[in-house]
Design a protein around this motif. Structure first.
Motif, PDB file in Angstrom:
ATOM      1  N   PHE A 178     -62.592 107.303 -53.278  1.00  0.00           N
ATOM      2  CA  PHE A 178     -62.243 105.895 -53.097  1.00  0.00           C
ATOM      3  C   PHE A 178     -60.969 105.592 -53.868  1.00  0.00           C
ATOM      4  O   PHE A 178     -60.607 106.274 -54.830  1.00  0.00           O
ATOM      5  N   SER A 179     -60.301 104.548 -53.430  1.00  0.00           N
ATOM      6  CA  SER A 179     -59.047 104.145 -54.054  1.00  0.00           C
ATOM      7  C   SER A 179     -59.280 102.959 -54.978  1.00  0.00           C
ATOM      8  O   SER A 179     -60.336 102.332 -54.963  1.00  0.00           O
ATOM      9  N   ARG A 205     -56.924 108.315 -55.833  1.00  0.00           N
ATOM     10  CA  ARG A 205     -58.219 108.663 -55.249  1.00  0.00           C
ATOM     11  C   ARG A 205     -59.135 109.212 -56.335  1.00  0.00           C
ATOM     12  O   ARG A 205     -58.710 109.953 -57.219  1.00  0.00           O
ATOM     13  N   GLN A 243     -57.879 100.086 -54.647  1.00  0.00           N
ATOM     14  CA  GLN A 243     -58.038  98.887 -53.827  1.00  0.00           C
ATOM     15  C   GLN A 243     -59.451  98.767 -53.275  1.00  0.00           C
ATOM     16  O   GLN A 243     -60.010  97.672 -53.196  1.00  0.00           O
ATOM     17  N   GLU A 244     -60.053  99.898 -52.876  1.00  0.00           N
ATOM     18  CA  GLU A 244     -61.439  99.862 -52.404  1.00  0.00           C
ATOM     19  C   GLU A 244     -62.383  99.478 -53.540  1.00  0.00           C
ATOM     20  O   GLU A 244     -63.365  98.753 -53.331  1.00  0.00           O
ATOM     21  N   ALA A 272     -62.167  95.770 -53.998  1.00  0.00           N
ATOM     22  CA  ALA A 272     -62.884  95.048 -52.946  1.00  0.00           C
ATOM     23  C   ALA A 272     -64.398  95.111 -53.140  1.00  0.00           C
ATOM     24  O   ALA A 272     -65.123  94.255 -52.639  1.00  0.00           O
ATOM     25  N   ARG A 306     -71.031 105.933 -49.382  1.00  0.00           N
ATOM     26  CA  ARG A 306     -69.814 106.073 -48.587  1.00  0.00           C
ATOM     27  C   ARG A 306     -69.950 107.219 -47.586  1.00  0.00           C
ATOM     28  O   ARG A 306     -70.762 108.133 -47.760  1.00  0.00           O
ATOM     29  N   TRP A 356     -70.787 104.513 -54.378  1.00  0.00           N
ATOM     30  CA  TRP A 356     -70.044 105.710 -53.963  1.00  0.00           C
ATOM     31  C   TRP A 356     -70.921 106.617 -53.100  1.00  0.00           C
ATOM     32  O   TRP A 356     -70.462 107.151 -52.078  1.00  0.00           O
TER      33      TRP A 356
END
Length: 525
Positions: free
Chosen positions: A459-460, A413, A462-463, A466, A448, A445
């Motif tokens: 955010f991760s 994160r 993976q996010e 994406a 969000r 960001w």
């Protein structure tokens, strides 16, 4: 010619800058060294244990295929080579540029066949190695030794040697009377130089500078059909009187944006990939890293440039955001490796660059690349980013964009955190330019949902993966303008460039298109 012209327009031998110039006056009000060292320590973000590969990566920048990082490095080595100054605050040596302030490929040609005959096999064609640079006692026989500092730029220099020799063969076949003549060398070098210059303008700059900044500057400079700028007022900083030298704001700050684009590692071919540098590697180990200054191992030879540059047939991505994986995994035919992308132009760099190995730093105690950049800017008394933006007449960055990646949330994160207050008002130019380019990522960001503290959620990885398209980055109004003004200013001022040379008026290029892919594969018109 291997040294700067002592009679340059800017009086460089008299002002103590030794082949460099300034766009703005020196600023003696600089941050404390420890502040800069601490800032650089927080810029290294990627895990050093991460292994190279050609799969989608959360840090990738979809505007820039990975090869352009090293084309940019190749161009940098063509423009400047400071062999005099150091980071030692007690060392008062002036900078000294051993390259000429023009895109003349002196890093490829050295002093030419008359003064550097050891680089040529017949006075016209450059000596080629066997799957390597030509070497003597392990040392590369090239115009600039830095083109041997990692395996990728070594491969790229080899490609330029092959291109020069192929052009010489084609010109000689078309005009046999030129065989073994000085005229054949001159015509070949012109062809290679002009092709390289146009590739920089037509293929490289549009990938690294935002389209808005590029088009606004292009409209303002009002080029002739040959590309020469008609409106000198378009150049707010790099005015004609300064073009006898390379600006320190460019060489020591703006053009160092490429350091943030370096990946942790690269896949060189279907059999081998490695870290760009391995941490604490005292001696080069070709099994672990891509560090050069040694004979190129056979498994470091790039046999498929589709890993680094986009194919023109559409079977790998062109670099435009929006369709990252649609054509880019292994291809419908299953015979393509995935095109690797550079990392985002942002305020982070990969951890291997925080631990530069001894062969790279030449025994210097500062091994963090970010610290080296920031301390160099301090020693050269570069103006802050805000001052350069003001001189360009562009809006200053909002403090919300002057941020660093923050992984204190734990796991994978991450969020962003502000710079120390002392650096917000006067931000080091190099960092400011990276933060300006990073703005799309920060804006994503900021959109969000908010967490319990009223801040955008972490955010991760993976996010982030994406969101690869909306978070792609390019140089903005400050960094982009410096780079554009210097590139176009140098080409405008050079009487030997494709914009000015008399023979270039009727030049019909040998290449089919001005793209790196076409040069690497010798795709003729």
């Amino acid at each position: 010619m291997s040294s700067a012209n002592p009679t340059s327009l800017h009086g460089l031998t008299d002002n103590g800058l030794g082949g460099f110039s300034r766009l703005l006056a020196a600023d003696p009000d600089q941050p404390a060294p420890q502040e800069l060292i601490d800032l650089a320590a927080e810029q290294g973000m990627a895990d050093v244990e991460e292994q190279p590969g050609d799969r989608p990566d959360p840090e990738e920048n979809l505007y820039v295929p990975a090869g352009y990082t090293y084309l940019g490095q190749f161009a940098d080595h063509d423009l400047s080579f400071d062999t005099s100054s150091t980071l030692d605050p007690m060392d008062h040596s002036r900078p000294g540029n051993r390259r000429t302030p023009c895109f003349d490929l002196d890093s490829l040609y050295g002093l030419g066949p008359l003064a550097s005959p050891y680089m040529y096999r017949d006075g016209i064609r450059l000596i080629e190695g066997v799957d390597d640079l030509p070497r003597q006692g392990g040392r590369a026989i090239v115009g600039d030794p830095r083109n041997d500092e990692n395996s990728i730029i070594c491969n790229l220099h080899m490609a330029f040697i092959r291109f020069h020799n192929a052009v010489a063969d084609r010109l000689e076949a078309a005009r046999p009377a030129l065989k073994d003549s000085r005229q054949l060398f001159d015509l070949t070098r012109n062809e290679v130089r002009w092709t390289y210059q146009r590739i920089l303008v037509e293929d490289f700059l549009p990938r690294i500078v935002s389209n808005e900044t590029l088009q606004a500057f292009e409209h303002r400079r009002d080029p002739t059909p040959r590309g020469l700028s008609r409106n000198l007022a378009a150049f707010a900083l790099y005015t004609p009187d300064k073009r006898g030298a390379i600006p320190l704001e460019f060489s020591a700050a703006a053009y160092r944006f490429g350091h943030s684009m370096v990946r942790t590692g690269y896949q060189l071919n279907e059999r081998f990939g490695a870290l760009i540098f391995a941490k604490n590697e005292a001696q080069p180990n070709p099994d672990h890293s891509l560090i050069g200054m040694q004979p190129l191992p056979p498994n470091h030879v790039i046999d498929d440039w589709g890993l680094f540059f986009p194919r023109p047939d559409g079977r790998s991505r062109s670099g435009t955001p929006g369709d990252k994986d649609a054509q880019n995994d292994e291809g419908a035919e299953g015979d393509l490796r995935r095109l690797q992308f550079a990392y985002r132009i942002d305020t982070t760099f990969v951890n291997p660059l925080a631990y530069l190995p001894p062969p790279v730093v030449n025994g210097d105690s500062i091994v963090n690349l970010g610290a080296r950049n920031l301390l160099r800017g301090r020693k050269l008394q570069l103006p802050c980013g805000q001052a350069v933006g003001e001189a360009l007449g562009v809006p200053q960055l909002d403090p919300c964009h002057l941020v660093l990646r923050d992984k204190s949330a734990g796991g994978d994160r991450q969020t962003f955190k502000a710079l120390p207050a002392t650096l917000l008002a006067k931000t080091p130019l190099w960092f400011y330019i990276l933060a300006e380019a990073q703005a799309p990522l920060v804006d994503w960001w900021l959109r969000r949902p908010l967490d319990g503290d009223g801040r955008p959620q972490a955010f991760s990885e993976q996010e982030l993966l994406a969101a690869a398209s909306p978070t792609a980055t390019q140089l903005g109004e400050t960094g982009g303008r410096i780079v554009l003004e210097v590139f176009h200013g140098l080409l405008d001022a050079d009487p030997e460039s494709y914009r000015n040379h008399p023979l270039a008026a009727d030049w019909s290029p040998q290449l089919k298109e001005m793209r790196m892919w076409h040069l690497l594969h010798q795709l003729w018109a």
